[in-house]
Design a protein around this motif. Structure first.
Motif, PDB file in Angstrom:
ATOM      1  N   PHE A 198       0.880  -1.165   0.000  1.00 56.37           N
ATOM      2  CA  PHE A 198       0.000   0.000   0.000  1.00 56.37           C
ATOM      3  C   PHE A 198       0.917   1.215   0.000  1.00 56.37           C
ATOM      4  O   PHE A 198       1.864   1.301   0.791  1.00 56.37           O
ATOM      5  N   ALA A 199       0.624   2.178  -0.888  1.00 57.03           N
ATOM      6  CA  ALA A 199       1.433   3.389  -0.979  1.00 57.03           C
ATOM      7  C   ALA A 199       0.530   4.601  -1.185  1.00 57.03           C
ATOM      8  O   ALA A 199      -0.543   4.495  -1.783  1.00 57.03           O
ATOM      9  N   ALA A 200       0.962   5.750  -0.679  1.00 58.48           N
ATOM     10  CA  ALA A 200       0.212   7.000  -0.859  1.00 58.48           C
ATOM     11  C   ALA A 200       1.102   8.177  -0.499  1.00 58.48           C
ATOM     12  O   ALA A 200       2.145   8.027   0.155  1.00 58.48           O
ATOM     13  N   LYS A 201       0.672   9.358  -0.927  1.00 57.38           N
ATOM     14  CA  LYS A 201       1.232  10.631  -0.488  1.00 57.38           C
ATOM     15  C   LYS A 201       0.204  11.195   0.473  1.00 57.38           C
ATOM     16  O   LYS A 201      -0.994  11.221   0.143  1.00 57.38           O
ATOM     17  N   VAL A 202       0.621  11.639   1.656  1.00 54.82           N
ATOM     18  CA  VAL A 202      -0.350  12.089   2.655  1.00 54.82           C
ATOM     19  C   VAL A 202      -0.002  13.473   3.189  1.00 54.82           C
ATOM     20  O   VAL A 202       1.161  13.858   3.241  1.00 54.82           O
ATOM     21  N   GLY A 203      -1.058  14.176   3.585  1.00 63.93           N
ATOM     22  CA  GLY A 203      -0.881  15.483   4.189  1.00 63.93           C
ATOM     23  C   GLY A 203      -2.208  16.202   4.339  1.00 63.93           C
ATOM     24  O   GLY A 203      -3.259  15.703   3.932  1.00 63.93           O
ATOM     25  N   VAL A 204      -2.145  17.404   4.910  1.00 65.49           N
ATOM     26  CA  VAL A 204      -3.319  18.256   5.061  1.00 65.49           C
ATOM     27  C   VAL A 204      -3.522  18.989   3.738  1.00 65.49           C
ATOM     28  O   VAL A 204      -2.586  19.596   3.213  1.00 65.49           O
ATOM     29  N   ASP A 205      -4.745  18.921   3.196  1.00 64.66           N
ATOM     30  CA  ASP A 205      -5.022  19.521   1.895  1.00 64.66           C
ATOM     31  C   ASP A 205      -4.773  21.025   1.914  1.00 64.66           C
ATOM     32  O   ASP A 205      -5.074  21.715   2.890  1.00 64.66           O
ATOM     33  N   ASP A 206      -4.220  21.535   0.806  1.00 69.01           N
ATOM     34  CA  ASP A 206      -3.908  22.961   0.661  1.00 69.01           C
ATOM     35  C   ASP A 206      -5.126  23.861   0.851  1.00 69.01           C
ATOM     36  O   ASP A 206      -4.978  25.044   1.164  1.00 69.01           O
ATOM     37  N   GLU A 207      -6.343  23.329   0.657  1.00 68.21           N
ATOM     38  CA  GLU A 207      -7.538  24.161   0.753  1.00 68.21           C
ATOM     39  C   GLU A 207      -7.721  24.796   2.130  1.00 68.21           C
ATOM     40  O   GLU A 207      -8.441  25.774   2.257  1.00 68.21           O
ATOM     41  N   VAL A 208      -7.048  24.265   3.159  1.00 66.71           N
ATOM     42  CA  VAL A 208      -7.189  24.855   4.499  1.00 66.71           C
ATOM     43  C   VAL A 208      -5.973  25.702   4.886  1.00 66.71           C
ATOM     44  O   VAL A 208      -5.841  26.113   6.045  1.00 66.71           O
ATOM     45  N   GLY A 209      -5.086  25.948   3.940  1.00 71.08           N
ATOM     46  CA  GLY A 209      -3.915  26.778   4.222  1.00 71.08           C
ATOM     47  C   GLY A 209      -3.003  26.125   5.245  1.00 71.08           C
ATOM     48  O   GLY A 209      -2.766  24.924   5.197  1.00 71.08           O
ATOM     49  N   ASN A 210      -2.507  26.916   6.184  1.00 72.24           N
ATOM     50  CA  ASN A 210      -1.591  26.402   7.208  1.00 72.24           C
ATOM     51  C   ASN A 210      -2.323  25.877   8.429  1.00 72.24           C
ATOM     52  O   ASN A 210      -1.705  25.596   9.447  1.00 72.24           O
ATOM     53  N   GLN A 211      -3.635  25.743   8.335  1.00 74.78           N
ATOM     54  CA  GLN A 211      -4.424  25.269   9.467  1.00 74.78           C
ATOM     55  C   GLN A 211      -4.533  23.751   9.435  1.00 74.78           C
ATOM     56  O   GLN A 211      -4.196  23.109   8.457  1.00 74.78           O
TER      57      GLN A 211
END
Length: 155
Positions: A55-68
């Motif tokens: 299983f592979a993915a790129k993960v993170g907080v979506d840019d739509e919420v800025g630095n929040q």
């Protein structure tokens, strides 16, 4: 089973708001990903798998919420934790997940809040891929085609 902290889990879109399909393209650190899952903490997505290896993915907080937003991504297989991102925020770089799931039958993708609250916790499993099957065993080959007579009254 699927659980999501705000609205539905979105396929190939960010979490957006409460309605299905209301998210934007999955975007992490300025990179747009055409495929993946958009979630919101706390989320829990489970898949049954057979013959899978990675299983592979790129993960993170979506840019739509800025630095929040702050989240933690976790991957479990057959109840064993295989990956933990630690706390990622809106300004964090995109993390890469790649775990071996060979011989496992249950995959669980979890997103928790970063320990503060769930505000703005739009969490993307971008470019998520479950690799199953594989090349045929060595020496496996199909025979040459054989022509057979059809007869005079075929149906």
């Amino acid at each position: 089973m699927t659980a999501n902290g705000w609205g539905p889990v979105e396929k190939d879109r960010s979490n957006g708001e409460q309605a299905a399909g209301d998210g934007l393209p999955l975007t992490l650190a300025g990179v747009v990903y055409p495929k993946g899952l958009g979630t919101h903490a706390a989320s829990d997505i489970r898949y049954t798998m057979s013959g899978c290896t990675t299983f592979a993915a790129k993960v993170g907080v979506d840019d739509e919420v800025g630095n929040q937003g702050t989240v933690v991504f976790q991957v479990f297989a057959d109840g064993t934790k295989l990956y933990d991102s630690g706390v990622l925020g809106g300004a964090s770089p995109t993390a890469t997940v790649s775990v071996d799931v060979t011989g496992k039958t249950a995959l669980q993708l979890v997103v928790t809040d970063g320990g503060d609250n769930v505000n703005f916790d739009h969490a993307d499993w971008a470019d998520a891929k479950l690799t199953c099957g594989g090349p045929p065993p060595a020496g496996l080959a199909f025979a040459a085609p054989v022509s057979l007579p059809a007869g005079s009254n075929t149906h």
